[in-house]
Write a protein that holds these residues in place. Structure first.
Motif, PDB file in Angstrom:
ATOM      1  N   LYS A  41       0.787  -1.252  -0.198  1.00  0.00           N
ATOM      2  CA  LYS A  41      -0.070   0.183   0.013  1.00  0.00           C
ATOM      3  C   LYS A  41       0.794   1.281  -0.034  1.00  0.00           C
ATOM      4  CE  LYS A  41      -4.094  -1.875   2.051  1.00  0.00           C
ATOM      5  NZ  LYS A  41      -5.273  -1.726   1.410  1.00  0.00           N
ATOM      6  N   PHE A  63     -10.329   8.915  -8.289  1.00  0.00           N
ATOM      7  CA  PHE A  63     -10.766   7.775  -7.881  1.00  0.00           C
ATOM      8  C   PHE A  63      -9.496   7.145  -6.788  1.00  0.00           C
ATOM      9  CE2 PHE A  63      -9.698   3.233  -8.297  1.00  0.00           C
ATOM     10  CZ  PHE A  63     -11.101   2.559  -7.834  1.00  0.00           C
ATOM     11  N   VAL A  64      -8.138   7.450  -7.243  1.00  0.00           N
ATOM     12  CA  VAL A  64      -7.398   6.901  -6.272  1.00  0.00           C
ATOM     13  C   VAL A  64      -7.223   7.888  -5.095  1.00  0.00           C
ATOM     14  CG1 VAL A  64      -4.412   7.066  -6.036  1.00  0.00           C
ATOM     15  CG2 VAL A  64      -5.667   6.380  -8.106  1.00  0.00           C
ATOM     16  N   ARG A  66      -9.753   9.394  -3.576  1.00  0.00           N
ATOM     17  CA  ARG A  66     -10.837   8.730  -2.684  1.00  0.00           C
ATOM     18  C   ARG A  66     -10.718   7.511  -1.854  1.00  0.00           C
ATOM     19  NH1 ARG A  66     -14.035   9.712  -6.843  1.00  0.00           N
ATOM     20  NH2 ARG A  66     -14.529   7.724  -7.190  1.00  0.00           N
ATOM     21  N   THR A  67      -9.926   6.298  -2.829  1.00  0.00           N
ATOM     22  CA  THR A  67      -9.867   5.107  -2.415  1.00  0.00           C
ATOM     23  C   THR A  67      -8.697   5.185  -1.171  1.00  0.00           C
ATOM     24  OG1 THR A  67      -8.221   4.603  -3.913  1.00  0.00           O
ATOM     25  CG2 THR A  67     -10.366   4.113  -4.096  1.00  0.00           C
ATOM     26  N   ARG A  68      -7.683   6.236  -1.394  1.00  0.00           N
ATOM     27  CA  ARG A  68      -6.845   6.368  -0.160  1.00  0.00           C
ATOM     28  C   ARG A  68      -7.171   7.518   0.752  1.00  0.00           C
ATOM     29  NH1 ARG A  68      -1.725   3.871  -1.366  1.00  0.00           N
ATOM     30  NH2 ARG A  68      -2.161   2.162  -2.853  1.00  0.00           N
ATOM     31  N   ARG A 107      -1.342   9.291 -11.415  1.00  0.00           N
ATOM     32  CA  ARG A 107      -1.984   8.628 -10.503  1.00  0.00           C
ATOM     33  C   ARG A 107      -1.412   7.713  -9.428  1.00  0.00           C
ATOM     34  NH1 ARG A 107      -5.749   4.717 -13.840  1.00  0.00           N
ATOM     35  NH2 ARG A 107      -3.773   3.750 -13.962  1.00  0.00           N
ATOM     36  N   THR A 111      -0.883   8.116  -5.088  1.00  0.00           N
ATOM     37  CA  THR A 111      -0.931   7.238  -3.532  1.00  0.00           C
ATOM     38  C   THR A 111      -0.001   7.504  -2.601  1.00  0.00           C
ATOM     39  OG1 THR A 111       0.658   5.677  -4.749  1.00  0.00           O
ATOM     40  CG2 THR A 111      -1.787   5.356  -5.131  1.00  0.00           C
TER      41      THR A 111
END
Length: 191
Positions: A41, A63-64, A66-68, A107, A111
């Motif tokens: 991760k 998207f990235v 939000r997911t992180r 992208r 992260t």
């Protein structure tokens, strides 16, 4: 770190193992005493052919984020950093090859990785796109991100590498600083 070697030497396979996409058939990978699964991760991987979501340029970053659980305002900052802010609302599929690769890199950076893997990230790109990608990667290194890159481009390896791992037949044939490797490789296969 730049990973080099002939076709079939295991360079891309090594990145996939390090990133936890595939499991080793024997032995184990550990990162400073931590299992690979614990640190994936904190890693990001950019492939030679970018895999983009069928959404807008900005939505790929959102998207990235939000997911992180990272703040949305970083989207514009990342797109500005890679020179794509003016294309934020365009469908990602309409980007050129170099633009798509910069989006894939943005992208990955979204992260907030500690380690960034690049698998032939500039292969098949024009010189201007290669220069843009290299500038972004240098900036990531300056921010403390560890970059591990596979390349066949010796010129790029000379420009970018601090150290070189040379693979041959799935094994490390040589590992040394770039300063020592390029003028005088020690292994016959690297020479």
């Amino acid at each position: 770190t730049v990973i080099m070697g002939p076709n079939g030497a295991g360079k891309s396979l090594l990145l996939k193992l390090l990133h936890g996409l595939i499991a080793p058939t024997f032995g184990q990978i550990d990162w400073g005493g931590h299992a690979a699964a614990e640190v994936t991760k904190r890693q990001a991987l950019v492939f030679q052919k970018p895999v983009l979501l069928r959404r807008s340029v900005a939505a790929n970053i959102d998207f990235v984020l939000r997911t992180r659980g990272r703040p949305r305002h970083l989207c514009d900052e990342l797109l500005r950093h890679v020179g794509l802010l003016h294309k934020a609302r365009l469908p990602a599929r309409r980007l050129s090859g170099g633009e798509a690769q910069r989006l894939a890199l943005a992208r990955a950076l979204a992260t907030d990785p500690e380690v960034l893997f690049l698998d032939e990230a500039t292969a098949s790109l024009d010189p201007s796109s290669v220069q843009s990608i290299e500038t972004i990667v240098r900036s990531a290194c300056a921010r403390g991100i560890r970059v591990i890159s596979v390349t066949h481009d010796i010129g790029q390896a000379r420009r970018m590498a601090d150290d070189v791992v040379f693979l041959h037949d799935g094994r490390v044939a040589e590992h040394s600083t770039a300063r020592d490797f390029f003028p005088e490789p020690q292994s016959q296969v690297a020479r």
